[in-house]
Design a protein around this motif. Structure first.
Motif, mmCIF file in Angstrom:
data_model
loop_
_atom_site.group_PDB
_atom_site.id
_atom_site.type_symbol
_atom_site.label_atom_id
_atom_site.label_comp_id
_atom_site.label_asym_id
_atom_site.label_seq_id
_atom_site.Cartn_x
_atom_site.Cartn_y
_atom_site.Cartn_z
ATOM 1 N N LYS A 65 25.379 6.617 -15.818
ATOM 2 C CA LYS A 65 24.426 7.617 -15.321
ATOM 3 C C LYS A 65 23.525 8.108 -16.457
ATOM 4 O O LYS A 65 22.317 8.274 -16.276
ATOM 5 N N LYS A 68 20.968 5.475 -17.315
ATOM 6 C CA LYS A 68 19.904 5.506 -16.315
ATOM 7 C C LYS A 68 18.981 6.693 -16.536
ATOM 8 O O LYS A 68 17.758 6.567 -16.405
ATOM 9 N N TYR A 132 19.614 13.800 -12.547
ATOM 10 C CA TYR A 132 20.819 13.053 -12.909
ATOM 11 C C TYR A 132 22.012 13.960 -13.229
ATOM 12 O O TYR A 132 23.064 13.467 -13.645
#
Length: 172
Positions: A65, A68, A132
């Motif tokens: 995560k 990303k 996120y």
């Protein structure tokens, strides 16, 4: 030189290019940009490995995560026509001594920096952080300021040089 390692880098680049194609077909342009970055990264790593040049470590301590999020952050900067000379992960996530509350420290070096540009970059980081559920903490330096920090060898500059992980090429 390990042909197996070179082939692994090339396979990863090819896989990322396939992901780019799929994302473009589905209108996921920001994700396609992010995957393009990684395809180029792995292709360049293979080329450098083939001539005996080792690349600096990759951010092994970032979760998927967090990877990303940082890639999306860099993509969003490009969407806003902000092209850093350098983006470096530093701090606990680069060293590996992070805990559950650790943020993602990023140093961005730009050709020139105004207060408005610094605020805009921080707002982009805040948006990505919210998207996120992770915290991107940015330091935004001009190239001249970076060079001044290098000249006087500040503690933060030395930490970045010692522990930093290049996400984009490091300024001189």
């Amino acid at each position: 030189m390990s042909k197996k390692e070179i082939q692994l880098y090339l396979n990863r680049a090819k896989e990322d290019l396939m992901a780019v194609e799929i994302n473009l077909q589905n209108g996921l342009y920001t994700v396609a940009i992010s995957r393009s970055y990684y395809a180029m990264f792995y292709a360049a790593s293979a080329l450098l490995k083939s001539i005996g040049v080792e690349r600096k470590k990759h951010p092994l301590y970032l979760s998927e995560k967090e990877h990303k999020a940082t890639a999306d952050f860099i993509s969003r900067l490009a969407d806003e026509n902000i092209f850093p000379l350098s983006v470096v992960l530093f701090g606990s996530k680069a060293r590996g001594d992070f805990d559950a509350e650790s943020d993602i420290d990023l140093l961005l070096v730009l050709p020139a920096v105004s207060l408005d540009l610094r605020d805009h970059v921080r707002n982009i980081a805040a948006d990505v952080s919210l998207d996120y559920s992770t915290y991107l903490s940015t330091r935004v330096w001009s190239e001249a300021y970076f060079e001044e920090q290098a000249r006087i060898k500040t503690n933060l500059f030395q930490e970045v040089r010692r522990d930093g992980v290049e996400l984009l090429p490091v300024a001189s």
